[in-house]
Design a protein around this motif. Structure first.
Motif, mmCIF file in Angstrom:
data_model
loop_
_atom_site.group_PDB
_atom_site.id
_atom_site.type_symbol
_atom_site.label_atom_id
_atom_site.label_comp_id
_atom_site.label_asym_id
_atom_site.label_seq_id
_atom_site.Cartn_x
_atom_site.Cartn_y
_atom_site.Cartn_z
ATOM 1 N N ALA A 47 0.678 63.054 6.219
ATOM 2 C CA ALA A 47 1.355 63.687 7.353
ATOM 3 C C ALA A 47 2.331 62.728 8.018
ATOM 4 C CB ALA A 47 0.321 64.179 8.371
ATOM 5 N N ARG A 48 1.957 61.465 8.138
ATOM 6 C CA ARG A 48 2.843 60.475 8.745
ATOM 7 C C ARG A 48 4.055 60.217 7.850
ATOM 8 N NH1 ARG A 48 4.485 60.145 12.358
ATOM 9 N NH2 ARG A 48 5.018 57.928 12.435
ATOM 10 N N VAL A 49 3.847 60.145 6.544
ATOM 11 C CA VAL A 49 4.974 59.968 5.623
ATOM 12 C C VAL A 49 5.919 61.153 5.729
ATOM 13 C CG1 VAL A 49 5.636 59.843 3.185
ATOM 14 C CG2 VAL A 49 3.743 58.448 4.037
ATOM 15 N N GLN A 50 5.374 62.359 5.781
ATOM 16 C CA GLN A 50 6.214 63.547 5.915
ATOM 17 C C GLN A 50 6.990 63.523 7.231
ATOM 18 O OE1 GLN A 50 4.158 67.292 5.497
ATOM 19 N NE2 GLN A 50 5.930 68.488 6.133
ATOM 20 N N ALA A 51 6.336 63.094 8.312
ATOM 21 C CA ALA A 51 7.017 63.036 9.608
ATOM 22 C C ALA A 51 8.161 62.016 9.568
ATOM 23 C CB ALA A 51 6.024 62.677 10.707
ATOM 24 N N LEU A 52 7.933 60.890 8.925
ATOM 25 C CA LEU A 52 8.991 59.891 8.783
ATOM 26 C C LEU A 52 10.141 60.443 7.954
ATOM 27 C CD1 LEU A 52 6.913 56.633 8.189
ATOM 28 C CD2 LEU A 52 8.540 57.008 10.057
ATOM 29 N N ALA A 53 9.798 61.156 6.878
ATOM 30 C CA ALA A 53 10.844 61.753 6.038
ATOM 31 C C ALA A 53 11.668 62.759 6.840
ATOM 32 C CB ALA A 53 10.216 62.423 4.815
ATOM 33 N N GLU A 54 11.008 63.536 7.680
ATOM 34 C CA GLU A 54 11.733 64.512 8.497
ATOM 35 C C GLU A 54 12.645 63.808 9.502
ATOM 36 O OE1 GLU A 54 8.636 66.912 10.084
ATOM 37 O OE2 GLU A 54 8.330 68.042 8.219
ATOM 38 N N ASP A 55 12.186 62.693 10.067
ATOM 39 C CA ASP A 55 13.052 61.915 10.951
ATOM 40 C C ASP A 55 14.285 61.411 10.202
ATOM 41 O OD1 ASP A 55 11.488 62.206 13.218
ATOM 42 O OD2 ASP A 55 10.371 60.347 12.888
ATOM 43 N N LEU A 56 14.077 60.970 8.973
ATOM 44 C CA LEU A 56 15.197 60.472 8.170
ATOM 45 C C LEU A 56 16.162 61.590 7.813
ATOM 46 C CD1 LEU A 56 13.196 58.045 5.880
ATOM 47 C CD2 LEU A 56 14.935 57.378 7.553
ATOM 48 N N LEU A 57 15.640 62.771 7.547
ATOM 49 C CA LEU A 57 16.501 63.906 7.192
ATOM 50 C C LEU A 57 17.361 64.364 8.366
ATOM 51 C CD1 LEU A 57 13.988 65.966 5.020
ATOM 52 C CD2 LEU A 57 15.973 64.692 4.213
ATOM 53 N N ALA A 58 17.001 63.956 9.577
ATOM 54 C CA ALA A 58 17.810 64.301 10.743
ATOM 55 C C ALA A 58 19.077 63.468 10.821
ATOM 56 C CB ALA A 58 16.996 64.132 12.025
ATOM 57 N N GLY A 59 19.104 62.348 10.093
ATOM 58 C CA GLY A 59 20.271 61.479 10.106
ATOM 59 C C GLY A 59 21.306 61.889 9.081
ATOM 60 N N ALA A 60 22.532 61.451 9.297
ATOM 61 C CA ALA A 60 23.620 61.767 8.371
ATOM 62 C C ALA A 60 23.534 60.853 7.149
ATOM 63 C CB ALA A 60 24.967 61.582 9.058
#
Length: 261
Positions: A191-204
């Protein structure tokens, strides 16, 4: 690529590369090194991939070099060892130089080359039970190919200790040293890895690639007129990019930018 050695899992724009030699704690040999290098290059060229996660099946993340592989290396000629070590160095450089953000999902043993893989990723998260160490010296070897990434992560002073002693250290110490960014319980790791990935996907995506180059180019440099000019040029170029114009317009329009769709 040999799918039996490395499994690729796509989840939206996130690609997880699973080291798949659980019977030997995902220790790598020349075949796994080649498969991982190929998969990383393919991910870098695939515009549909935005984030790459490196993980391991079984009880460990990666226990370093395979013992049979190292036994064979002992009988190699100098030229053969140069070629073999070059393949490992190329794989690590490919991982560290990827234009997309990378996350190390760490559990169990992450020793020697496994520690190097963690250090070569942009972000590293592990369970409390994870164990690390640059153990090469205890086999009469040195952590040469992983050293640029480990020293960058933990600093020269700490590297001097751990390179020389070969001692293992736990996730709490890895966090203190800077090898890890976060430690979480095993049942929340994904879940933490997925949350980090989602944070990264918010960036350009282009901005993230430029950020990676920025860190690599600026780290360790003195703050002088040349560096100030360099960073001024970088932000001016970013401000004028199509990506920045789209991102700023989306902000004022109160909508998600194109790269989040």
């Amino acid at each position: 690529m040999d799918a039996s050695l490395l499994q690729c899992e796509h989840r939206g724009a996130t690609l997880t590369l699973w080291l798949n030699r659980p019977e030997v704690h995902n220790a790598f040999d020349e075949h796994l090194i080649a498969a991982l290098t190929e998969a990383l290059r393919a991910a870098d060229a695939d515009s549909a991939v935005r984030v790459v996660v490196l993980a391991g099946h079984g009880k460990s993340f990666c226990a370093g070099g395979d013992l049979d592989w190292m036994r064979r290396m002992a009988g190699f000629s100098h030229e053969d060892n140069l070629c073999d070590a070059g393949a490992l160095a190329t794989m690590l450089a490919t991982l560290a130089g990827l234009s997309k953000p990378t996350i190390a999902r760490v559990h169990g043993a992450a020793l020697a080359g496994g520690t190097g893989l963690v250090a070569a990723c942009d972000i590293a998260i592990a369970t409390p039970e994870a164990r690390f160490g640059t153990t090469e010296v205890r086999l009469g070897l040195i952590p040469a190919t992983i050293s640029p990434y480990v020293i960058r992560a933990i600093g020269a002073r700490a590297a001097q200790r751990y390179f020389l002693t070969g001692e293992r250290f736990d996730a709490a110490q890895a966090l203190r040293l800077g090898l890890l960014h976060e430690v979480c319980e095993a049942d929340t790791l994904d879940a933490r890895v997925q949350a980090l990935a989602e944070d990264l996907l918010a960036g350009a995506p282009q901005a993230q690639a430029d950020c990676k180059r920025l860190v690599a180019d600026v780290a360790g440099r003195g703050i002088d007129p040349a560096l100030i000019d360099d960073t001024t040029t970088r932000i001016a170029r970013a401000r004028g990019s199509a990506e920045a114009r789209a991102g700023i317009a989306a902000f004022f329009d109160k909508r998600a930018p194109d790269w989040r769709s």
